[in-house]
Design an enzyme around this catalytic site. Structure first.
Site, PDB file in Angstrom:
ATOM      1  N   ASP A   1       0.816  -1.219   0.000  1.00 49.95           N
ATOM      2  CA  ASP A   1       0.000   0.000   0.000  1.00 49.95           C
ATOM      3  C   ASP A   1       0.848   1.267   0.000  1.00 49.95           C
ATOM      4  OD1 ASP A   1      -2.176  -1.774   0.283  1.00 49.95           O
ATOM      5  OD2 ASP A   1      -1.965  -1.736   2.453  1.00 49.95           O
TER       6      ASP A   1
ATOM      7  N   GLU B   1     -11.301   1.037  -4.235  1.00 52.42           N
ATOM      8  CA  GLU B   1     -10.855   1.500  -2.913  1.00 52.42           C
ATOM      9  C   GLU B   1      -9.604   2.350  -3.109  1.00 52.42           C
ATOM     10  OE1 GLU B   1      -9.494  -1.911  -0.576  1.00 52.42           O
ATOM     11  OE2 GLU B   1      -9.188  -3.010  -2.427  1.00 52.42           O
TER      12      GLU B   1
END
Length: 537
Positions: free
Chosen positions: A15, A184
């Protein structure tokens, strides 16, 4: 020109959130249940990265006790407003349920090495928050979670303006975009009059990708690009898989690059597995005639290598330079990791025995609360870890040793411990009879824990334990008269990956040492020469 080799941050580094401040680039990663919280790396050229510190205090009370495996701090987003660094992130306390039970926080600092302000809680629509700074205004982007029966857990991207000082909402929350495929990880930038929304698409596995939408207004409506910017979902043979969760950055020269997560799979009879976890990669980006971003090499699949212009490399001794809002970490060395709380003097003692590290035992390896463990990331498919250990366990409730670790339901442990005399059954009353000191190799795989080997050893002298990982296999061993003596059979290293088992998994394999005392935490173990050597193929 400088050749860039992906992944640029190898091993567990998922991430990535990328930002430029002055002549420096900074990159933050998820830390999940691990400390230090939110590790940050820095680079001058996007190719060579060094550890720059972490967001100390990101977990209120310095505790993530009780969070589930792969819970904790998800997807931090790092930004720079010209004066301060901002980081926004969620602490997720439920994994695999309709409720993520996520608390979202913001912290700021003038330098990425800190000090960081105490975290302040802000509205929590879901995980994957991000901040957008524009003309003195501050906007919070987030995933919207609909937990209701029949609802979509990924129910679109929302934006809320926040007061910059109080961090309270200003006005209403706006729905920016919904689509049928899971989206997302929103990141927002403004370019040529367009608000460009960069999205993670398709989940975090082999279906992962990056999609872009844009609008002339921050609050929408947003038009979705017809093609993904980045994905390997239709390329199972590609060497870099799971490409997604991205962020765009512009260089001072006006070139564009994309940070994203990726993984290097191994082929197994059960399919592709990625025990090194999700890693950080960089791609060169250009903009097409219609002003959509595209990978410079003309594909939607990530490039393993490419060239970038030579830039000045970091001067480790220069201190705080005028073009970098950063004070370097003391030695720029990646840290050891601990689970759910930072290392504390109550259980880690580096001074009593010079040259050795003393760990006090506590909960067992399945604990979500207080496992006394020190870990280092495994960054290559060829890795060797070893440590020299001295301890005197007097009960089966005391042990210490070397681990290959993924989480509390997936690990291999070679431990020094106590056992009944050979041939005698387990009966739990160890203080009433003599016993023996043994090495026990334990394998843990979700709901099954078993002993793979038991070997009696001499407890009076230090013992060197090791493990050799060669792609899919891991072989534990100990030194006996300067010869490596295998302990147990070769084990399947790929079981320590996101891709094995039935539960959600988001981290990566580690090598670790630990100490356990299930009765009164009086047992200690001394370790020296703990090393993890990772060799690129």
């Amino acid at each position: 020109m400088t050749g860039l080799r992906n992944p640029v941050i190898r091993g567990f580094a998922p991430d990535p959130s990328l930002v430029r401040a002055g002549d420096w680039y900074y990159l933050a990663n998820s830390s999940f249940e691990w400390f230090p919280t939110i590790p940050i790396h820095r680079s001058r050229d996007l190719a060579h990265w060094e550890y720059a510190g972490h967001v100390e205090g990101a977990a209120p009370g310095d505790s993530l006790a009780g969070v589930p495996d792969s819970g904790g701090i998800w997807a931090p987003s790092l930004s720079w407003d010209g004066e301060r660094f901002w980081v926004v992130y969620s602490i997720v306390r439920s994994v695999g349920t309709p409720y993520f039970d996520a608390d979202t926080y913001v912290s700021t600092a003038t330098e990425v090495s800190g000090p960081w302000s105490p975290p302040r809680r802000i509205p929590s629509h879901g995980f994957d928050p991000a901040l957008h700074h524009e003309n003195g205004r501050l906007w919070l982007l987030n995933l919207q979670n609909d937990h209701r029966p029949g609802g979509r857990r990924f129910a679109g991207i929302v934006a809320t303006e926040l007061d910059r000082e109080t961090l309270t909402p200003v006005g209403t929350t706006h729905l920016l975009l919904q689509q049928d495929r899971l989206i997302e990880g929103p990141k927002l930038l403004k370019r040529n009059g367009w608000y460009v929304l960069v999205l993670a698409e398709g989940g975090t596995g082999f279906e992962h990708g990056v999609r872009v939408a844009r609008s002339r207004s921050l609050t929408g409506p947003y038009e979705l690009d017809e093609r993904p910017l980045l994905t390997t979902r239709d390329a199972p043979e590609w060497p870099l898989q799971k490409a997604g969760h991205a962020e765009l950055v512009e260089t001072p020269e006006g070139e564009w690059f994309l940070s994203h997560l990726t993984a290097r799979p191994l082929k197994t009879p059960k399919g592709l597995r990625c025990p090194l976890g999700r890693e950080t990669a960089i791609q060169a980006v250009t903009w097409d005639a219609e002003d959509w971003p595209r990978l410079r090499h003309g594909d939607t699949r990530p490039a393993a290598t490419f060239e970038i212009p030579d830039l000045q490399r970091p001067d480790r001794g220069a201190g705080n330079c005028a073009t970098s809002p950063h004070r370097p970490a003391a030695d720029n060395a990646p840290p050891s990791y601990t689970l759910r709380s930072p290392a504390a003097p109550s259980w880690i003692d580096p001074t009593t025995r010079p040259g050795w590290l003393r760990l006090r035992g506590h909960h067992g390896p399945d604990s979500l609360w207080s496992h006394h463990l020190l870990a280092r990331r495994i960054t290559e498919h060829h890795t060797e870890a070893q440590v020299t250990l001295q301890a005197t366990p007097s009960t089966f409730t005391q042990s210490a040793g070397l681990l290959l670790w993924y989480n509390t339901s997936a690990y291999y442990a070679l431990d020094l411990t106590w056992a009944e005399p050979e041939g005698e059954a387990q009966h739990g009353q160890q203080w009433q009879n003599t016993g023996r000191t043994v090495l026990v190799l334990t394998t843990r795989d979700e709901n099954e824990t078993r002993r793979a080997a038991v070997q009696e050893v001499d407890a009076d002298t230090p013992l060197t334990l090791g493990v050799t990982v060669h792609r899919t296999e891991a072989q534990f061993w100990h030194l006996s008269e300067d010869t490596r003596s295998p302990v147990g059979p070769p084990l399947d290293f790929t079981r320590l990956s996101d891709d094995h088992g039935s539960r959600l998994r988001f981290t990566g394999a580690m090598a670790a040492i630990h100490s356990v005392d299930l009765v009164d935490a009086s047992f200690t173990a001394d370790f020296t020469d703990f090393r993890v050597v990772c060799t690129p193929a």
